[in-house]
Design a protein around this motif. Structure first.
Motif, short mmCIF file in Angstrom:
data_model
loop_
_atom_site.label_atom_id
_atom_site.label_comp_id
_atom_site.label_asym_id
_atom_site.label_seq_id
_atom_site.Cartn_x
_atom_site.Cartn_y
_atom_site.Cartn_z
N VAL A 47 0.72 -1.26 -0.07
CA VAL A 47 -0.13 0.14 0.05
C VAL A 47 0.99 1.12 0.05
O VAL A 47 1.88 1.32 0.82
CB VAL A 47 -0.93 0.10 1.18
N SER A 48 0.60 2.12 -0.94
CA SER A 48 1.47 3.27 -1.00
C SER A 48 0.64 4.37 -0.29
O SER A 48 -0.39 4.79 -0.44
CB SER A 48 1.42 3.77 -2.61
N CYS A 49 1.55 5.06 0.77
CA CYS A 49 0.77 5.95 1.68
C CYS A 49 1.74 7.27 1.54
O CYS A 49 2.60 7.54 1.99
CB CYS A 49 1.10 5.40 3.12
N GLN A 50 1.05 7.94 0.51
CA GLN A 50 1.67 9.40 -0.01
C GLN A 50 0.57 10.33 -0.03
O GLN A 50 -0.61 9.67 -0.20
CB GLN A 50 2.47 9.18 -1.22
N ALA A 51 0.83 11.55 -0.15
CA ALA A 51 -0.01 12.70 -0.61
C ALA A 51 0.71 13.75 -1.21
O ALA A 51 1.88 13.94 -1.04
CB ALA A 51 -0.52 13.09 0.68
N PRO A 52 0.04 14.31 -2.52
CA PRO A 52 0.90 15.27 -3.03
C PRO A 52 1.04 16.42 -2.32
O PRO A 52 0.29 16.86 -1.29
CB PRO A 52 -0.01 15.31 -4.30
N PRO A 53 1.93 17.37 -2.87
CA PRO A 53 2.20 18.71 -2.23
C PRO A 53 0.85 19.65 -2.13
O PRO A 53 0.12 19.43 -2.93
CB PRO A 53 3.23 19.50 -3.05
N GLY A 54 0.66 20.00 -0.95
CA GLY A 54 -0.70 20.90 -0.63
C GLY A 54 -1.94 20.11 -0.29
O GLY A 54 -3.00 20.79 0.07
N ASP A 55 -1.78 18.98 -0.43
CA ASP A 55 -2.84 18.04 0.08
C ASP A 55 -2.96 17.95 1.64
O ASP A 55 -1.87 17.88 2.32
CB ASP A 55 -2.51 16.70 -0.41
N PRO A 56 -4.12 18.18 2.07
CA PRO A 56 -4.29 18.00 3.58
C PRO A 56 -3.89 16.66 4.34
O PRO A 56 -3.37 16.88 5.44
CB PRO A 56 -5.96 18.24 3.93
N MET A 57 -3.95 15.82 3.45
CA MET A 57 -3.00 14.35 4.21
C MET A 57 -1.68 14.50 4.30
O MET A 57 -1.09 13.63 4.96
CB MET A 57 -3.45 13.24 3.20
N ARG A 58 -0.98 15.52 3.70
CA ARG A 58 0.51 15.48 3.55
C ARG A 58 1.13 15.94 4.88
O ARG A 58 1.62 16.99 5.10
CB ARG A 58 0.89 16.28 2.40
N GLU A 59 0.92 15.13 6.04
CA GLU A 59 1.48 15.38 7.36
C GLU A 59 2.11 14.08 7.67
O GLU A 59 1.02 12.81 7.81
CB GLU A 59 0.40 16.00 8.06
N THR A 60 2.94 14.05 8.39
CA THR A 60 3.68 12.80 8.81
C THR A 60 2.81 12.14 9.75
O THR A 60 2.78 10.76 9.47
CB THR A 60 5.15 13.05 9.45
N GLY A 61 2.19 12.59 10.83
CA GLY A 61 1.55 11.70 11.67
C GLY A 61 0.11 11.09 10.83
O GLY A 61 -0.05 10.19 11.29
N THR A 62 -0.45 11.77 10.08
CA THR A 62 -1.39 11.40 9.05
C THR A 62 -0.86 10.27 8.36
O THR A 62 -1.71 9.13 8.34
CB THR A 62 -2.11 12.46 8.53
N LEU A 63 0.14 10.14 7.89
CA LEU A 63 0.71 9.24 6.85
C LEU A 63 0.84 8.08 7.46
O LEU A 63 0.75 6.84 7.15
CB LEU A 63 1.72 9.61 6.07
N VAL A 64 1.39 8.24 8.97
CA VAL A 64 1.57 6.89 9.95
C VAL A 64 0.54 6.25 9.99
O VAL A 64 0.34 4.88 9.98
CB VAL A 64 2.40 7.53 11.05
N ARG A 65 -0.66 6.97 10.40
CA ARG A 65 -2.01 6.41 10.76
C ARG A 65 -2.45 5.63 9.50
O ARG A 65 -3.13 4.67 9.72
CB ARG A 65 -2.78 7.26 11.25
N LEU A 66 -2.20 6.19 8.40
CA LEU A 66 -2.71 5.47 7.00
C LEU A 66 -2.03 4.29 7.00
O LEU A 66 -2.38 3.17 6.43
CB LEU A 66 -2.41 6.36 5.84
N ALA A 67 -0.81 4.47 7.17
CA ALA A 67 0.16 3.24 7.16
C ALA A 67 -0.21 2.00 7.97
O ALA A 67 -0.39 0.82 7.87
CB ALA A 67 1.62 3.55 7.30
#
Length: 225
Positions: free
Chosen positions: A16-36
Protein backbone atom coordinates in the motif's frame (compact mmCIF):
# COMPACT_ATOMS: atom_id res chain seq x y z
CA UNK A 1 15.14 -9.67 7.06
CA UNK A 2 17.24 -11.11 4.22
CA UNK A 3 16.60 -10.38 0.56
CA UNK A 4 15.19 -13.88 0.15
CA UNK A 5 12.91 -13.47 3.17
CA UNK A 6 11.68 -10.11 1.94
CA UNK A 7 10.96 -11.44 -1.53
CA UNK A 8 9.00 -14.32 -0.04
CA UNK A 9 7.10 -11.99 2.30
CA UNK A 10 5.86 -9.93 -0.67
CA UNK A 11 5.01 -12.81 -3.01
CA UNK A 12 1.39 -12.51 -4.11
CA UNK A 13 0.75 -9.72 -1.62
CA UNK A 14 -0.51 -6.14 -1.58
CA UNK A 15 1.81 -3.18 -0.99
CA UNK A 16 0.00 0.00 0.00
CA UNK A 17 1.39 3.36 -1.07
CA UNK A 18 0.80 5.93 1.67
CA UNK A 19 1.64 9.24 0.04
CA UNK A 20 0.01 12.62 -0.54
CA UNK A 21 0.88 15.29 -3.09
CA UNK A 22 2.15 18.75 -2.11
CA UNK A 23 -0.65 20.92 -0.77
CA UNK A 24 -2.92 17.99 0.09
CA UNK A 25 -4.34 18.03 3.64
CA UNK A 26 -3.16 14.44 4.10
CA UNK A 27 0.49 15.44 3.60
CA UNK A 28 1.47 15.37 7.26
CA UNK A 29 3.77 12.81 8.81
CA UNK A 30 1.48 11.70 11.62
CA UNK A 31 -1.45 11.37 9.26
CA UNK A 32 0.58 9.23 6.86
CA UNK A 33 1.73 7.03 9.74
CA UNK A 34 -1.90 6.40 10.69
CA UNK A 35 -2.69 5.60 7.07
CA UNK A 36 0.15 3.07 7.07
CA UNK A 37 -1.04 1.50 10.31
CA UNK A 38 -4.55 1.22 8.87
CA UNK A 39 -3.17 -0.40 5.71
CA UNK A 40 -1.26 -2.96 7.75
CA UNK A 41 -4.35 -3.65 9.89
CA UNK A 42 -6.21 -4.39 6.66
CA UNK A 43 -3.62 -6.90 5.51
CA UNK A 44 -1.07 -4.83 3.61
CA UNK A 45 2.25 -6.67 3.38
CA UNK A 46 4.42 -3.57 2.95
CA UNK A 47 4.16 0.21 2.78
CA UNK A 48 5.51 2.49 0.06
CA UNK A 49 6.32 5.96 1.43
CA UNK A 50 7.89 9.20 0.27
CA UNK A 51 10.60 11.35 1.93
CA UNK A 52 13.09 10.34 4.63
CA UNK A 53 11.13 11.86 7.53
CA UNK A 54 7.98 9.95 6.61
CA UNK A 55 9.88 6.76 5.82
CA UNK A 56 11.54 6.88 9.25
CA UNK A 57 8.28 7.54 11.06
CA UNK A 58 6.42 4.76 9.29
CA UNK A 59 9.30 2.30 9.62
CA UNK A 60 9.28 2.95 13.36
CA UNK A 61 5.53 2.37 13.63
CA UNK A 62 4.75 -0.66 11.46
CA UNK A 63 5.86 -4.28 11.57
CA UNK A 64 6.06 -4.73 7.79
CA UNK A 65 8.80 -3.64 5.36
CA UNK A 66 8.85 -0.07 4.09
CA UNK A 67 9.64 0.71 0.47
CA UNK A 68 11.00 4.22 0.56
CA UNK A 69 11.57 6.87 -2.05
CA UNK A 70 12.23 10.59 -2.20
CA UNK A 71 10.37 12.66 -4.75
CA UNK A 72 12.29 15.83 -5.54
CA UNK A 73 10.59 18.01 -8.15
CA UNK A 74 7.90 16.96 -10.59
CA UNK A 75 9.59 16.74 -13.98
CA UNK A 76 12.29 14.55 -15.46
CA UNK A 77 13.87 12.08 -13.06
CA UNK A 78 12.37 13.02 -9.70
CA UNK A 79 11.73 9.71 -7.91
CA UNK A 80 14.89 9.27 -5.83
CA UNK A 81 16.88 11.10 -8.50
CA UNK A 82 20.41 10.88 -7.09
CA UNK A 83 22.63 8.61 -5.03
CA UNK A 84 22.37 11.14 -2.19
CA UNK A 85 18.59 10.84 -2.16
CA UNK A 86 18.78 7.05 -2.26
CA UNK A 87 21.19 6.79 0.65
CA UNK A 88 19.08 9.17 2.74
CA UNK A 89 16.06 6.93 2.20
CA UNK A 90 18.05 3.82 3.13
CA UNK A 91 19.39 5.52 6.26
CA UNK A 92 15.82 6.46 7.22
CA UNK A 93 15.00 2.77 7.58
CA UNK A 94 13.64 1.68 4.22
CA UNK A 95 14.10 -2.02 3.55
CA UNK A 96 13.79 -1.25 -0.15
CA UNK A 97 14.68 1.98 -1.93
CA UNK A 98 12.58 2.76 -5.00
CA UNK A 99 14.18 4.88 -7.71
CA UNK A 100 13.55 6.00 -11.26
CA UNK A 101 15.29 3.57 -13.60
CA UNK A 102 14.15 5.05 -16.90
CA UNK A 103 16.68 5.81 -19.60
CA UNK A 104 16.61 9.55 -18.83
CA UNK A 105 19.70 11.28 -17.39
CA UNK A 106 19.92 11.55 -13.60
CA UNK A 107 20.60 15.01 -12.07
CA UNK A 108 23.89 13.91 -10.47
CA UNK A 109 25.11 12.14 -13.61
CA UNK A 110 25.02 8.76 -11.93
CA UNK A 111 23.84 5.56 -13.58
CA UNK A 112 21.12 3.40 -12.11
CA UNK A 113 23.78 0.71 -11.59
CA UNK A 114 25.80 3.11 -9.42
CA UNK A 115 22.73 4.02 -7.37
CA UNK A 116 21.85 0.36 -6.89
CA UNK A 117 25.38 -0.48 -5.78
CA UNK A 118 25.37 2.36 -3.23
CA UNK A 119 22.02 1.24 -1.80
CA UNK A 120 23.18 -2.37 -1.57
CA UNK A 121 26.31 -1.23 0.25
CA UNK A 122 24.04 0.58 2.72
CA UNK A 123 22.20 -2.68 3.42
CA UNK A 124 18.94 -2.09 1.55
CA UNK A 125 17.38 -3.52 -1.60
CA UNK A 126 16.45 -1.60 -4.74
CA UNK A 127 13.17 -1.30 -6.63
CA UNK A 128 13.51 0.04 -10.17
CA UNK A 129 10.59 2.19 -11.29
CA UNK A 130 10.39 1.82 -15.09
CA UNK A 131 8.14 2.79 -17.97
CA UNK A 132 9.04 0.24 -20.66
CA UNK A 133 10.14 -3.35 -21.15
CA UNK A 134 13.61 -2.27 -22.28
CA UNK A 135 14.11 -0.19 -19.14
CA UNK A 136 13.01 -3.08 -16.94
CA UNK A 137 15.40 -5.50 -18.62
CA UNK A 138 18.24 -2.99 -18.27
CA UNK A 139 17.43 -2.31 -14.60
CA UNK A 140 17.42 -6.02 -13.79
CA UNK A 141 20.84 -6.34 -15.38
CA UNK A 142 22.11 -3.34 -13.40
CA UNK A 143 21.27 -4.69 -9.96
CA UNK A 144 17.57 -4.07 -9.30
CA UNK A 145 16.05 -6.47 -6.77
CA UNK A 146 12.52 -5.63 -7.94
CA UNK A 147 11.26 -4.00 -11.13
CA UNK A 148 8.05 -1.96 -10.92
CA UNK A 149 5.80 -0.63 -13.68
CA UNK A 150 5.31 2.63 -11.75
CA UNK A 151 6.21 5.03 -14.54
CA UNK A 152 4.37 3.48 -17.48
CA UNK A 153 2.15 6.17 -18.95
CA UNK A 154 3.88 8.98 -17.07
CA UNK A 155 7.07 9.31 -19.12
CA UNK A 156 7.02 11.19 -22.44
CA UNK A 157 6.89 8.67 -25.25
CA UNK A 158 4.92 6.04 -23.36
CA UNK A 159 1.21 5.69 -24.14
CA UNK A 160 -1.19 7.43 -21.76
CA UNK A 161 -3.59 4.98 -20.14
CA UNK A 162 -6.53 5.19 -17.80
CA UNK A 163 -5.90 1.77 -16.27
CA UNK A 164 -2.87 -0.31 -15.24
CA UNK A 165 -0.35 -1.39 -17.86
CA UNK A 166 -0.93 -5.10 -17.42
CA UNK A 167 0.67 -5.87 -20.80
CA UNK A 168 3.94 -4.45 -19.47
CA UNK A 169 3.58 -6.63 -16.38
CA UNK A 170 3.20 -9.69 -18.60
CA UNK A 171 6.15 -8.75 -20.80
CA UNK A 172 8.47 -8.05 -17.88
CA UNK A 173 7.52 -11.23 -16.05
CA UNK A 174 8.43 -13.23 -19.16
CA UNK A 175 11.68 -11.37 -19.80
CA UNK A 176 13.43 -11.10 -16.42
CA UNK A 177 14.11 -13.25 -13.37
CA UNK A 178 13.79 -10.30 -10.97
CA UNK A 179 10.38 -10.04 -9.26
CA UNK A 180 8.00 -7.73 -11.12
CA UNK A 181 5.83 -5.34 -9.13
CA UNK A 182 2.63 -4.02 -10.72
CA UNK A 183 2.03 -0.37 -9.90
CA UNK A 184 0.15 2.49 -11.47
CA UNK A 185 -3.58 3.18 -11.85
CA UNK A 186 -4.71 -0.06 -10.19
CA UNK A 187 -8.18 0.94 -9.05
CA UNK A 188 -9.99 -2.29 -8.15
CA UNK A 189 -9.31 -5.61 -6.41
CA UNK A 190 -10.06 -7.31 -9.73
CA UNK A 191 -7.28 -5.37 -11.47
CA UNK A 192 -4.88 -6.25 -8.65
CA UNK A 193 -5.77 -9.93 -8.96
CA UNK A 194 -5.31 -9.82 -12.72
CA UNK A 195 -1.87 -8.27 -12.29
CA UNK A 196 -0.85 -11.28 -10.20
CA UNK A 197 -2.32 -13.63 -12.78
CA UNK A 198 -0.26 -11.83 -15.43
CA UNK A 199 2.95 -12.63 -13.55
CA UNK A 200 3.38 -9.82 -11.02
CA UNK A 201 5.19 -10.85 -7.86
CA UNK A 202 3.23 -8.27 -5.86
CA UNK A 203 0.95 -5.28 -6.41
CA UNK A 204 1.17 -1.67 -5.25
CA UNK A 205 -2.06 0.29 -4.76
CA UNK A 206 -2.05 3.89 -3.64
CA UNK A 207 -4.72 6.35 -4.73
CA UNK A 208 -7.56 3.83 -4.65
CA UNK A 209 -6.86 3.16 -0.95
CA UNK A 210 -5.10 6.15 0.62
CA UNK A 211 -6.09 9.31 -1.28
CA UNK A 212 -9.43 10.69 -0.04
CA UNK A 213 -8.99 13.98 -1.89
CA UNK A 214 -8.58 12.25 -5.26
CA UNK A 215 -11.33 9.73 -4.51
CA UNK A 216 -13.77 12.47 -3.53
CA UNK A 217 -12.95 14.42 -6.69
CA UNK A 218 -13.65 11.30 -8.75
CA UNK A 219 -17.10 10.94 -7.21
CA UNK A 220 -17.84 14.63 -7.62
CA UNK A 221 -16.92 14.43 -11.29
CA UNK A 222 -19.02 11.31 -11.65
CA UNK A 223 -22.18 13.02 -10.43
CA UNK A 224 -21.47 16.17 -12.41
CA UNK A 225 -21.12 18.53 -9.46
Amino acid sequence: MTAHDLTDALRGRLIVSCQAPPGDPMRETGTLVRLALSAVAGGGAAIRANEPEVVAAIAGAVTVPVIGLWKDGDTGVYITPTVRHALAVAEAGAAVVAADATDRPRPDGSSFAELAAAVHAAGALVMADVSTLAEGVAAAAQGADFVSTTLSGYVPGTPEQTGPDLDLVTSLAAAIDVPVVAEGRINTPEEAAEALERGAHSVVVGTAITAPTALTARFVAGIGR
